[in-house]
Design an enzyme around this catalytic site. Structure first.
Site, PDB file in Angstrom:
ATOM      1  N   ASN A  13       1.013  -1.187   0.042  1.00  0.00           N
ATOM      2  CA  ASN A  13       0.012   0.086   0.070  1.00  0.00           C
ATOM      3  C   ASN A  13       1.031   1.301   0.195  1.00  0.00           C
ATOM      4  O   ASN A  13       1.539   1.595   0.991  1.00  0.00           O
ATOM      5  CB  ASN A  13      -0.793  -0.056   1.118  1.00  0.00           C
ATOM      6  CG  ASN A  13      -1.485   1.307   1.516  1.00  0.00           C
ATOM      7  OD1 ASN A  13      -1.789   2.039   0.586  1.00  0.00           O
ATOM      8  ND2 ASN A  13      -2.056   1.567   2.634  1.00  0.00           N
ATOM      9  N   TRP A  14       0.762   1.888  -1.036  1.00  0.00           N
ATOM     10  CA  TRP A  14       1.862   3.126  -1.261  1.00  0.00           C
ATOM     11  C   TRP A  14       1.450   4.582  -0.610  1.00  0.00           C
ATOM     12  O   TRP A  14       1.664   5.442  -0.643  1.00  0.00           O
ATOM     13  CB  TRP A  14       2.041   3.179  -2.670  1.00  0.00           C
ATOM     14  CG  TRP A  14       3.148   2.578  -3.233  1.00  0.00           C
ATOM     15  CD1 TRP A  14       3.733   1.354  -2.847  1.00  0.00           C
ATOM     16  CD2 TRP A  14       3.520   2.367  -4.793  1.00  0.00           C
ATOM     17  NE1 TRP A  14       4.290   0.503  -3.704  1.00  0.00           N
ATOM     18  CE2 TRP A  14       4.358   1.302  -5.112  1.00  0.00           C
ATOM     19  CE3 TRP A  14       3.179   2.987  -5.980  1.00  0.00           C
ATOM     20  CZ2 TRP A  14       4.833   1.017  -6.140  1.00  0.00           C
ATOM     21  CZ3 TRP A  14       3.690   2.541  -7.110  1.00  0.00           C
ATOM     22  CH2 TRP A  14       4.563   1.449  -7.332  1.00  0.00           C
ATOM     23  N   LYS A  15       0.046   4.349  -0.125  1.00  0.00           N
ATOM     24  CA  LYS A  15      -0.440   5.559   0.526  1.00  0.00           C
ATOM     25  C   LYS A  15      -0.313   6.852  -0.444  1.00  0.00           C
ATOM     26  O   LYS A  15      -0.367   6.716  -1.657  1.00  0.00           O
ATOM     27  CB  LYS A  15      -0.092   5.794   1.985  1.00  0.00           C
ATOM     28  CG  LYS A  15       0.188   4.441   2.801  1.00  0.00           C
ATOM     29  CD  LYS A  15       0.228   4.851   4.161  1.00  0.00           C
ATOM     30  CE  LYS A  15       0.512   3.605   4.940  1.00  0.00           C
ATOM     31  NZ  LYS A  15       0.334   3.563   6.312  1.00  0.00           N
ATOM     32  N   HIS A 101      -9.266   0.985   5.068  1.00  0.00           N
ATOM     33  CA  HIS A 101      -8.059   1.063   5.679  1.00  0.00           C
ATOM     34  C   HIS A 101      -8.071   1.786   6.911  1.00  0.00           C
ATOM     35  O   HIS A 101      -8.747   2.829   7.022  1.00  0.00           O
ATOM     36  CB  HIS A 101      -6.890   1.800   4.516  1.00  0.00           C
ATOM     37  CG  HIS A 101      -5.697   1.833   5.170  1.00  0.00           C
ATOM     38  ND1 HIS A 101      -5.024   2.660   5.940  1.00  0.00           N
ATOM     39  CD2 HIS A 101      -4.581   0.834   4.909  1.00  0.00           C
ATOM     40  CE1 HIS A 101      -3.771   2.566   6.236  1.00  0.00           C
ATOM     41  NE2 HIS A 101      -3.505   1.334   5.491  1.00  0.00           N
ATOM     42  N   GLU A 103      -6.556   4.509   7.944  1.00  0.00           N
ATOM     43  CA  GLU A 103      -6.461   5.893   7.836  1.00  0.00           C
ATOM     44  C   GLU A 103      -7.625   6.367   7.071  1.00  0.00           C
ATOM     45  O   GLU A 103      -7.762   7.568   7.410  1.00  0.00           O
ATOM     46  CB  GLU A 103      -5.227   6.110   6.855  1.00  0.00           C
ATOM     47  CG  GLU A 103      -3.870   5.802   7.686  1.00  0.00           C
ATOM     48  CD  GLU A 103      -2.604   5.454   6.662  1.00  0.00           C
ATOM     49  OE1 GLU A 103      -2.774   5.495   5.601  1.00  0.00           O
ATOM     50  OE2 GLU A 103      -1.572   5.038   7.394  1.00  0.00           O
ATOM     51  N   GLU A 173      -5.023  -5.342  10.607  1.00  0.00           N
ATOM     52  CA  GLU A 173      -3.988  -4.078  10.668  1.00  0.00           C
ATOM     53  C   GLU A 173      -4.396  -3.603  11.861  1.00  0.00           C
ATOM     54  O   GLU A 173      -4.979  -2.629  11.949  1.00  0.00           O
ATOM     55  CB  GLU A 173      -4.130  -3.318   9.581  1.00  0.00           C
ATOM     56  CG  GLU A 173      -3.766  -3.940   8.362  1.00  0.00           C
ATOM     57  CD  GLU A 173      -3.052  -2.899   7.136  1.00  0.00           C
ATOM     58  OE1 GLU A 173      -2.154  -3.071   6.724  1.00  0.00           O
ATOM     59  OE2 GLU A 173      -3.812  -1.783   7.176  1.00  0.00           O
ATOM     60  N   GLY A 179       2.539   2.002  10.556  1.00  0.00           N
ATOM     61  CA  GLY A 179       3.622   2.957  10.406  1.00  0.00           C
ATOM     62  C   GLY A 179       4.568   3.377  11.764  1.00  0.00           C
ATOM     63  O   GLY A 179       4.796   4.527  11.787  1.00  0.00           O
ATOM     64  N   SER A 215       3.689  -2.492  10.213  1.00  0.00           N
ATOM     65  CA  SER A 215       5.301  -2.510  10.304  1.00  0.00           C
ATOM     66  C   SER A 215       5.863  -3.534   9.968  1.00  0.00           C
ATOM     67  O   SER A 215       6.753  -4.090  10.315  1.00  0.00           O
ATOM     68  CB  SER A 215       5.587  -2.101  11.711  1.00  0.00           C
ATOM     69  OG  SER A 215       5.087  -0.711  11.887  1.00  0.00           O
ATOM     70  N   GLY A 236       3.135  -1.445   3.943  1.00  0.00           N
ATOM     71  CA  GLY A 236       2.954  -0.006   3.767  1.00  0.00           C
ATOM     72  C   GLY A 236       4.409   0.651   3.615  1.00  0.00           C
ATOM     73  O   GLY A 236       4.925   0.505   2.506  1.00  0.00           O
ATOM     74  N   GLY A 237       5.041   1.231   4.343  1.00  0.00           N
ATOM     75  CA  GLY A 237       6.205   1.983   4.267  1.00  0.00           C
ATOM     76  C   GLY A 237       7.438   1.138   3.559  1.00  0.00           C
ATOM     77  O   GLY A 237       7.955   1.440   2.529  1.00  0.00           O
TER      78      GLY A 237
HETATM   79  C1  PEP Z   1      -0.537   0.028   5.825  1.00  0.00           C
HETATM   80  O1  PEP Z   1      -0.397   1.209   5.436  1.00  0.00           O
HETATM   81  O2  PEP Z   1      -1.412  -0.656   5.454  1.00  0.00           O
HETATM   82  C2  PEP Z   1       0.634  -0.432   6.824  1.00  0.00           C
HETATM   83  C3  PEP Z   1       0.453  -1.510   7.301  1.00  0.00           C
HETATM   84  O3  PEP Z   1       1.706   0.436   6.881  1.00  0.00           O
HETATM   85  P1  PEP Z   1       3.054   0.126   7.682  1.00  0.00           P
HETATM   86  O4  PEP Z   1       3.595  -1.010   6.982  1.00  0.00           O
HETATM   87  O5  PEP Z   1       4.120   1.299   7.214  1.00  0.00           O
HETATM   88  O6  PEP Z   1       2.941  -0.142   8.909  1.00  0.00           O
END
Ligand code: PEP
Length: 255
Positions: A13-15, A101, A103, A173, A179, A215, A236-237
């Site tokens: 997920n590139w957000k 999600h 966010e 999640e 994050g 993470s 994500g990141g």
């Molecule tokens: C996400 O945005 O779905 C996520 C899991 O982010 P991160 O891996 O950065 O915690």
């Protein structure tokens, strides 16, 4: 209940990162990394920004990697400035979309009903929804893990009545692990994933793939992917860098 799929699903997920040019650069580098060292056993999926969907969907990488939208609006079209409909995402080349999600829930205020409406829109347009669920730290501390996951999952089950288990997915999640660098332990992930399976079982539903997200990095992906009831990871990141996403994608391969 149908048994879980055997191939893990590794999704990025590139957000709000990477426009079309940066997305193409990533795809070139990721394709080269896969060529050098194929990530054999995992299905791969990317959720780019809306504006980069077409760039990823037109890249040759799509022979190996699916493409999804990060969110879609419930309506097919109309006066909703700034929004993306599920039909438009399909037109841009998406085959999946995230729904709910954390966010979207916590920054943009989407309710369980809003998430269900987005799942309905995905199914109307032919997109596979990946429904994200997860508790906040406060909810976990108060002992509300089961109540929160049950409520979030049950809200989306009615629209998914006639949907085959391989045509959607769930991402567990925990909000406190997204994050933040905090990762749920394999025991935490197993507990939540088994709980989600139990909720599906209570409703007589087949079990789709249930991914863990929060993470995930190259150094913890192998352990998480090997955890009972974890069918993949949503990253994500660490999905923004081709080498680290390649390492995560390969973490389920036998060494
Ligand atoms: C996400 O945005 O779905 C996520 C899991 O982010 P991160 O891996 O950065 O915690």
């Amino acid at each position: 209940m149908t048994p879980p799929a055997t191939r893990p699903l590794v999704a990025g997920n590139w957000k709000m990162h990477k426009g079309p040019r940066e997305a193409s650069v990533f795809c070139d580098a990721f394709a080269a990394a896969l060529e050098a060292e194929p990530a054999g056993s995992a299905d791969l999926l990317l959720f780019p920004s809306a504006v980069a969907l077409g760039a990823v969907a037109r890249h040759p990488i799509v022979e190996r990697v699916g493409v999804g939208a990060q969110t879609v609006h419930p309506e097919p079209s109309g006066a909703f400035t700034g929004e993306l409909s599920a039909e438009m995402a399909v037109d841009a080349g998406a085959t999946w979309a995230l729904a709910g999600h954390s966010e979207r829930r916590h920054v943009f205020g989407e309710s369980d009903a809003d998430v269900a409406a987005r799942v309905r829109a995905c199914l109307r347009a032919g997109l596979r929804p990946m429904v994200c669920v997860g508790e906040t730290l406060e909810e976990r501390r108060r002992g509300h893990l089961e109540g929160v996951l049950r409520r979030q999952l049950e809200a989306v089950l009615p629209p998914l009545d006639d949907t085959a288990a391989d045509a959607w997915a769930i991402a567990y999640e925990p909000v406190w692990a997204i994050g933040t660098g905090e990762t749920a332990s394999p025991d935490d992930a197993r507990e939540a994933h088994l709980l989600l399976r139990r909720v599906l079982g209570d409703h007589g539903r087949a079990v789709p793939r249930i991914l863990y997200g929060g993470s995930v990095k190259p150094d913890n992906a192998g352990e998480l992917l090997a955890t009972e009831a974890v069918d993949g990871v949503l990253v994500g990141g660490a999905s923004l860098d081709p080498a680290s996403f390649r390492a995560i994608a390969g973490a389920s391969d036998p060494r």
